[in-house]
Design a protein around this motif. Structure first.
Motif, PDB file in Angstrom:
ATOM      1  N   ALA A 176       0.860  -0.858  -0.157  1.00 49.22           N
ATOM      2  CA  ALA A 176      -0.174  -0.181   0.423  1.00 49.22           C
ATOM      3  C   ALA A 176       0.851   1.192  -0.128  1.00 49.22           C
ATOM      4  N   PRO A 177       0.797   2.443  -0.564  1.00 49.88           N
ATOM      5  CA  PRO A 177       1.374   3.180  -0.446  1.00 49.88           C
ATOM      6  C   PRO A 177       1.764   3.618   0.639  1.00 49.88           C
ATOM      7  N   ASP A 178       0.700   3.836   1.976  1.00 47.10           N
ATOM      8  CA  ASP A 178       0.928   4.330   2.692  1.00 47.10           C
ATOM      9  C   ASP A 178       1.726   3.492   3.796  1.00 47.10           C
ATOM     10  N   MET A 179       2.015   1.956   3.400  1.00 50.84           N
ATOM     11  CA  MET A 179       2.770   1.023   4.849  1.00 50.84           C
ATOM     12  C   MET A 179       3.526   1.430   5.650  1.00 50.84           C
ATOM     13  N   THR A 180       4.000   0.948   6.613  1.00 48.34           N
ATOM     14  CA  THR A 180       5.126   1.017   7.196  1.00 48.34           C
ATOM     15  C   THR A 180       6.294   0.166   7.488  1.00 48.34           C
ATOM     16  N   PHE A 181       7.687   0.598   7.590  1.00 53.95           N
ATOM     17  CA  PHE A 181       8.888  -0.255   6.896  1.00 53.95           C
ATOM     18  C   PHE A 181       8.222  -1.671   7.555  1.00 53.95           C
ATOM     19  N   GLN A 182       7.942  -2.032   9.268  1.00 54.71           N
ATOM     20  CA  GLN A 182       7.223  -2.310   9.723  1.00 54.71           C
ATOM     21  C   GLN A 182       6.503  -3.840   8.544  1.00 54.71           C
ATOM     22  N   GLU A 183       5.470  -2.373   8.173  1.00 56.66           N
ATOM     23  CA  GLU A 183       4.481  -3.975   6.639  1.00 56.66           C
ATOM     24  C   GLU A 183       5.596  -3.920   5.399  1.00 56.66           C
ATOM     25  N   LEU A 184       6.235  -3.204   5.902  1.00 58.13           N
ATOM     26  CA  LEU A 184       6.763  -3.664   4.533  1.00 58.13           C
ATOM     27  C   LEU A 184       8.565  -4.446   4.771  1.00 58.13           C
ATOM     28  N   LEU A 185       8.545  -4.693   5.207  1.00 62.28           N
ATOM     29  CA  LEU A 185       9.589  -6.195   6.520  1.00 62.28           C
ATOM     30  C   LEU A 185       9.018  -6.644   6.265  1.00 62.28           C
ATOM     31  N   ILE A 186       7.549  -7.239   6.473  1.00 63.60           N
ATOM     32  CA  ILE A 186       6.866  -8.137   6.706  1.00 63.60           C
ATOM     33  C   ILE A 186       6.225  -8.874   4.913  1.00 63.60           C
ATOM     34  N   PHE A 187       5.938  -7.645   4.621  1.00 60.41           N
ATOM     35  CA  PHE A 187       5.711  -8.190   3.112  1.00 60.41           C
ATOM     36  C   PHE A 187       6.755  -9.070   2.496  1.00 60.41           C
ATOM     37  N   ALA A 188       7.903  -8.272   2.833  1.00 60.03           N
ATOM     38  CA  ALA A 188       9.084  -8.596   1.819  1.00 60.03           C
ATOM     39  C   ALA A 188      10.233 -10.028   1.972  1.00 60.03           C
ATOM     40  N   ALA A 189       9.227 -10.254   3.376  1.00 56.83           N
ATOM     41  CA  ALA A 189      10.178 -11.589   4.348  1.00 56.83           C
ATOM     42  C   ALA A 189       8.851 -12.780   3.825  1.00 56.83           C
ATOM     43  N   ARG A 190       7.687 -12.642   4.014  1.00 57.45           N
ATOM     44  CA  ARG A 190       6.252 -12.964   3.897  1.00 57.45           C
ATOM     45  C   ARG A 190       6.910 -13.664   2.205  1.00 57.45           C
ATOM     46  N   LYS A 191       7.288 -12.247   1.169  1.00 58.52           N
ATOM     47  CA  LYS A 191       7.421 -13.331  -0.751  1.00 58.52           C
ATOM     48  C   LYS A 191       8.628 -14.042  -0.583  1.00 58.52           C
ATOM     49  N   GLU A 192       9.479 -13.923   0.169  1.00 58.84           N
ATOM     50  CA  GLU A 192      11.034 -14.726  -0.054  1.00 58.84           C
ATOM     51  C   GLU A 192      10.425 -15.845   0.643  1.00 58.84           C
ATOM     52  N   LYS A 193       9.607 -16.012   2.137  1.00 64.25           N
ATOM     53  CA  LYS A 193       9.263 -17.453   2.530  1.00 64.25           C
ATOM     54  C   LYS A 193       8.540 -17.827   1.548  1.00 64.25           C
TER      55      LYS A 193
END
Length: 152
Positions: A87-104
């Motif tokens: 999302a355009p307003d995602m937080t750094f925490q949300e981005l880290l979760i998004f990216a880590a889940r994508k790698e998983k």
């Protein structure tokens, strides 16, 4: 995702390279739409890592896969967390979760392919690819531990 058919190591590499291109493009699009301060630079760094991974795969000598690397220790920080939509307003925490889940998800895909008996000829390649994705996930989770968990 459709079930990929692999007849050769070249097919496996082409599939993996295409996934890296798609991941880099995704991070680039997210960087263009983010409104969260500082997130654009981090997204561009993630895009650069995916582009580096693509280049690694493009230049990969299959002989390097003869000796599998020891699996990296995975803390599993993001494994139990819910998937997050970009999302355009995602937080750094949300981005880290998004990216880590994508790698998983990518790691699980390659690990699953490595276990398929009809793909046994490509097992080293899939194990290598799964290990690469695991390494990316672990790096993102280390960032999460440093910048998110240390704040609590």
């Amino acid at each position: 995702m459709p079930d990929p058919h692999f007849r050769s190591v070249s097919d496996v590499l082409a599939f993996a390279i295409q996934r890296e291109i798609e991941a880099a493009d995704s991070y680039g699009r997210m960087a263009g739409m983010t409104t969260t301060p500082g997130l654009r630079q981090f997204l561009m760094e993630l895009k650069g890592e995916e582009e580096n991974h693509r280049r690694l795969l493009e230049g990969l000598a299959v002989e390097r896969l003869a000796e599998p690397a020891a699996p990296a220790a995975d803390m599993g920080l993001s494994d139990a967390l819910e998937d997050i939509a970009p999302a355009p307003d995602m937080t750094f925490q949300e981005l880290l979760i998004f990216a880590a889940r994508k790698e998983k998800t990518a790691e699980d895909l390659y690990a699953g392919l490595a276990r398929r008996p009809e793909l046994a000829a490509h097992i080293k390649m899939f194990e290598f690819l799964a290990g690469q994705e695991r390494t990316h996930k672990i790096k993102l989770e280390a960032e999460y531990e440093t910048y998110v968990l240390s704040d609590d």
